[in-house]
Design an enzyme around this catalytic site. Structure first.
Site, short mmCIF file in Angstrom:
data_model
loop_
_atom_site.label_atom_id
_atom_site.label_comp_id
_atom_site.label_asym_id
_atom_site.label_seq_id
_atom_site.Cartn_x
_atom_site.Cartn_y
_atom_site.Cartn_z
N CYS A 2 33.66 -82.19 32.09
CA CYS A 2 34.91 -81.46 31.07
C CYS A 2 34.91 -80.40 31.75
O CYS A 2 33.95 -79.46 31.81
CB CYS A 2 34.45 -81.68 29.62
SG CYS A 2 35.14 -83.55 28.75
N ARG A 27 35.65 -80.62 37.37
CA ARG A 27 35.41 -80.52 35.94
C ARG A 27 35.90 -81.83 35.50
O ARG A 27 35.23 -82.77 34.91
CB ARG A 27 34.63 -79.57 35.10
CG ARG A 27 34.13 -78.94 35.92
CD ARG A 27 34.11 -78.05 35.15
NE ARG A 27 32.73 -78.51 34.09
CZ ARG A 27 31.35 -78.07 34.09
NH1 ARG A 27 30.95 -77.69 35.45
NH2 ARG A 27 29.94 -78.86 33.53
N TRP A 73 37.17 -84.93 30.87
CA TRP A 73 37.02 -86.54 31.97
C TRP A 73 36.10 -87.19 30.74
O TRP A 73 34.84 -86.92 29.56
CB TRP A 73 35.80 -85.58 32.70
CG TRP A 73 35.50 -87.21 34.26
CD1 TRP A 73 35.64 -87.34 34.60
CD2 TRP A 73 34.19 -87.96 33.56
NE1 TRP A 73 35.36 -88.83 35.50
CE2 TRP A 73 34.52 -89.13 34.73
CE3 TRP A 73 33.23 -88.08 33.04
CZ2 TRP A 73 33.70 -90.32 34.79
CZ3 TRP A 73 32.12 -89.10 32.99
CH2 TRP A 73 32.56 -89.78 33.51
N ASN A 99 32.11 -80.53 25.79
CA ASN A 99 31.88 -80.94 26.75
C ASN A 99 30.48 -81.56 26.95
O ASN A 99 29.72 -80.84 26.39
CB ASN A 99 31.55 -79.78 27.94
CG ASN A 99 31.35 -80.25 29.34
OD1 ASN A 99 30.85 -81.97 29.84
ND2 ASN A 99 30.12 -79.23 30.15
N GLY A 100 29.82 -82.94 26.84
CA GLY A 100 28.81 -83.19 27.11
C GLY A 100 28.92 -84.98 25.89
O GLY A 100 30.21 -85.89 25.77
N GLU A 484 27.01 -90.91 54.49
CA GLU A 484 27.85 -90.03 53.33
C GLU A 484 29.57 -90.73 54.02
O GLU A 484 30.52 -90.13 53.17
CB GLU A 484 27.76 -89.04 54.48
CG GLU A 484 28.10 -87.57 53.63
CD GLU A 484 28.19 -87.29 52.39
OE1 GLU A 484 27.80 -88.10 51.68
OE2 GLU A 484 28.78 -86.14 51.99
N LYS A 488 32.08 -90.75 51.39
CA LYS A 488 33.42 -90.21 51.03
C LYS A 488 34.91 -90.51 51.38
O LYS A 488 36.29 -90.65 50.72
CB LYS A 488 33.36 -89.01 52.85
CG LYS A 488 32.59 -88.76 52.90
CD LYS A 488 32.86 -86.46 52.41
CE LYS A 488 32.20 -86.57 50.21
NZ LYS A 488 30.78 -86.68 50.37
N GLU A 491 35.81 -92.74 48.18
CA GLU A 491 36.18 -91.66 46.96
C GLU A 491 37.73 -90.37 46.68
O GLU A 491 38.50 -90.96 46.02
CB GLU A 491 35.57 -90.42 47.35
CG GLU A 491 33.67 -90.07 46.18
CD GLU A 491 33.27 -89.45 46.52
OE1 GLU A 491 32.78 -87.81 47.83
OE2 GLU A 491 32.45 -87.72 45.51
N HIS A 507 21.48 -109.00 59.44
CA HIS A 507 21.39 -109.35 57.96
C HIS A 507 21.95 -109.58 56.83
O HIS A 507 21.01 -109.85 55.95
CB HIS A 507 19.83 -108.25 57.62
CG HIS A 507 18.88 -108.47 58.48
ND1 HIS A 507 17.65 -109.69 58.65
CD2 HIS A 507 18.19 -107.27 59.07
CE1 HIS A 507 17.32 -109.11 60.25
NE2 HIS A 507 17.29 -107.57 59.59
N LYS A 606 33.75 -83.54 39.07
CA LYS A 606 32.61 -83.00 39.95
C LYS A 606 31.18 -82.09 39.90
O LYS A 606 30.23 -82.60 40.95
CB LYS A 606 33.65 -80.80 40.86
CG LYS A 606 32.57 -80.36 41.46
CD LYS A 606 32.81 -81.12 43.21
CE LYS A 606 31.63 -80.33 44.32
NZ LYS A 606 32.04 -80.56 45.84
O1 M6R Z 1 25.87 -81.56 41.95
P1 M6R Z 1 25.71 -82.12 42.30
O2 M6R Z 1 25.28 -82.31 43.90
O3 M6R Z 1 24.08 -82.62 41.94
O4 M6R Z 1 26.81 -83.78 41.91
C1 M6R Z 1 25.59 -85.36 43.20
C2 M6R Z 1 26.91 -85.98 42.88
O5 M6R Z 1 27.51 -86.11 41.80
C3 M6R Z 1 27.87 -85.90 43.86
O6 M6R Z 1 27.22 -85.46 45.12
C4 M6R Z 1 29.13 -86.45 43.84
O7 M6R Z 1 29.01 -87.76 45.08
C5 M6R Z 1 30.35 -85.75 44.95
N1 M6R Z 1 31.83 -86.78 44.19
C6 M6R Z 1 29.83 -86.35 46.81
O8 M6R Z 1 30.96 -86.27 47.43
#
Ligand code: M6R
Length: 611
Positions: A2, A27, A73, A99-100, A484, A488, A491, A507, A606
């Protein structure tokens, strides 16, 4: 998650707020809304992105110099028009954005319902608005006191902003656990969840801390605790520029940020990596360096991509600095009664510096006496301020929800830390340190070389854009890169993808392999080369489609793989800084082929500021 923007001054508040909300859409983008104070409080809100809200405002023609806005969000209540913020009190005297999460909202709602309050939607925020109203009414206290009293009754986290039709020219904001800052201009004050909405107007900011509130008017602001103790806050000067938060001609922020990496890695090393002197200087941790050097173990805590960087860090610290490391999901850390104490050092990694799970891990570790060091990107963020010492990654604002340049900057910092500690712990020879420092210095140029392979990667992306599943395999330093790469892809393309240590495949996951399964193998020429070649053979034997990320001279892998993306040679320990780049490009291009919203993937935000 948010985003909140507010404005009071001489400009058109809706202009400032809409522009600001667009910058904060990373956000959350489930719904958006605005409240403008002009005699009355006028609210417009609705499901969907800020652009819908902007159209609503054009039609309504609402104008005013004081207002608050929100991009959501969803946590409590589905993302629809009613649950969009701002929320009203029962009499529509004031409007509130939040926000929260108000964790005890259900109990409060039941009590308020018994007292006759009627709620329009399902959000926890609406409950807070009604609670303030109830306290003001029954307690016969002024509005500011009612806000303070209500905030003392809520459990959970909040960043809030309120405008009240009886309190002309005033915005009340408060914070606990969700970031909020004030931008201080001449005869105007801005409010925002981060600095991106305000940077074009002022570089002077005041960060609110937990349990603080601010009463904001055109003439200035007054900060106090929610227990009414007045505070004098430091005014910080931001070094961010407007260009950094614009797309600069790229179709997406993610692509811009992938491209920026040769520069951001160099920025991250500037003044810190001194190849001529075979030395690394990390000013941010100077004060705690003795304690870190003598640590018996290091606990790394982070989430998502930052956690993957932490896993790379584990390999780096153990190999280069001979320092035992445990890598924890920050979200799990505090719920398992962790064995951590004054002799321990925790290293937290976070791009945003606002991730609630990471913050909770920091607080738990500090409560138990551990020293906590942060690696953060956002200057002045909560994590940067709550850690004992830290190193900024200096990657510049990362707007794309999928983290790219933050990851490579984090790994760069971890590499520098590992070499520095290796030297100080006298477990790394000067010759080996020199080789690593030289190799690190050359990384930005090599990243730029990989960017030239974009066309090649594009061809592979097109071929596999509609594959339903992907497997990513890597070993050693590149196992976290496999994770990673898979993250990506998941996501931003919504393709199911899994990352595995290559040898683990036999395994279990090997059962998934058939002629339709793309298997991305990170196979650089290091000590695992022979073993990973065997893993590639195992995939080939089952007709899996091998896409290898390998080094130019690795002819064995190049001969075996169906498709190859080559990267330049570097020191083994630094390969993650190069192998991750083609994986970022691959996922980006697949997402574009699939017409996905690259910068704002569904269901994500984000900064994850709720636990
Ligand atoms: O801001 P941060 O690095 O603490 O965020 C951690 C994760 O939320 C963040 O890396 C998330 O997994 C991303 N969307 C990855 O691309």
């Amino acid at each position: 998650m948010c985003g909140i923007v507010g404005y009071i001054g001489f400009r058109d508040a809706s202009d400032v707020i809409i522009k600001g909300l667009k910058r904060l859409e990373y956000r959350g983008y489930d719904s958006a809304g605005i409240a403008i104070l002009n005699g009355d409080v006028k609210v417009r809100k609705g499901k969907g992105k800020v652009i819908n809200l902007e159209n609503m405002l054009i039609e309504s023609g609402i104008k005013g110099n004081v207002g608050i806005g929100h991009t959501r969000w969803a946590t409590h209540g589905e993302p629809n028009d009613v649950n969009a913020h701002p929320h009203w009190d029962g009499k529509h005297n004031f409007a509130l954005v939040h926000n929260g999460i108000i964790e005890n909202y259900d109990a409060l709602k039941k009590e308020l319902t018994k007292k006759g309050h009627i709620f329009d939607g399902e959000t926890d925020t609406e409950v807070l608005a009604h609670l303030i109203e109830e306290i003001e009414l029954v307690g016969k206290v002024d509005f500011e006191t009612a806000v303070q009293m209500a905030l003392k009754q809520v459990d959970g986290t909040y960043g809030i902003a309120i405008v009240n039709k009886h309190e002309k020219d005033k915005i009340i904001v408060a914070r606990k656990g969700s970031p909020l800052l004030l931008g201080i201009g001449e005869d105007e004050v801005f409010i925002a969840s981060d600095a991106s909405p305000i940077i074009e107007y002022t570089n002077k900011v005041v960060y609110l801390d937990d349990d603080e509130m601010a009463i904001i008017s055109r003439d200035g602001y007054q900060v106090k605790t929610i227990s009414n103790i007045e505070l004098t806050k430091e005014v910080h000067e931001l070094e961010m520029s407007i260009e950094q938060i614009e797309k600069g001609g790229y179709p997406h922020f993610m692509l811009k940020e992938i491209h920026e990496q040769s520069v951001t890695i160099a920025d991250c090393m500037r003044g810190r990596l001194l190849p001529d002197q075979n030395k690394i200087v990390l000013g941010g941790i100077e004060r705690v360096l003795d304690r870190l050097t003598n640590a018996k173990r290091l606990i790394i805590a982070a989430c998502g991509t930052s956690w993957h960087a932490g896993l790379v860090g584990e390999y780096l610290f153990e190999y280069i600095s001979k320092l035992p490391v445990e890598v924890e999901y920050a979200s799990e850390f505090r719920y398992r009664d962790p064995l951590i104490g004054p002799e321990d050092v925790m290293l937290v990694i976070s791009q945003s510096g606002e991730t609630a799970d990471t913050l909770a891990a920091i607080r738990e570790a500090r409560k138990r006496g551990a020293l906590v060091i942060g690696i953060c990107n956002v200057v002045g963020s909560t994590i940067a301020r709550e850690t004992d010492a830290g190193i900024y990654t200096h990657a510049g604002p990362e707007i794309g929800v999928a983290s790219t340049k933050a990851f490579t900057a984090q790994v760069t910092v971890l590499s520098m830390m590992a070499i520095l500690l290796g030297q100080r712990r006298k477990v790394l020879s000067e010759t080996d340190a020199a080789a690593m420092i030289k190799a690190l210095h050359e990384i930005p140029g090599k990243v730029a070389e990989i960017m030239e392979k974009k066309e090649e990667i594009d061809q592979i992306s097109r071929l596999f854009a509609y594959a339903p599943n992907f497997l990513y395999l890597g070993r050693s330093y590149n196992f976290p890169v496999a994770l990673e790469g898979a993250l990506k892809l998941k996501e931003i393309s919504y393709i199911h993808a899994e990352g595995y240590p290559a040898a683990e495949m036999k395994h279990g996951p090997i059962a998934l392999i058939d002629e339709y399964m793309p298997v991305v193998v990170i196979a650089v020429t290091d000590h695992t080369n022979e073993k990973i070649i065997s893993n590639i053979e195992e995939v080939r034997a089952r007709k899996g489609r091998i896409i290898a990320i390998t080094t130019e001279n690795n002819h064995d892998v190049r001969n075996l793989a169906e498709y190859c993306i080559t990267i330049p040679e570097t020191h083994d320990v630094l390969t993650p800084l190069l192998t991750v780049i083609p994986l970022q490009i691959l996922s980006y291009q697949i997402a574009v082929y699939r017409k996905c919203n690259v910068d704002q993937p569904r269901n994500l935000a984000k900064s994850v500021t709720v636990e």
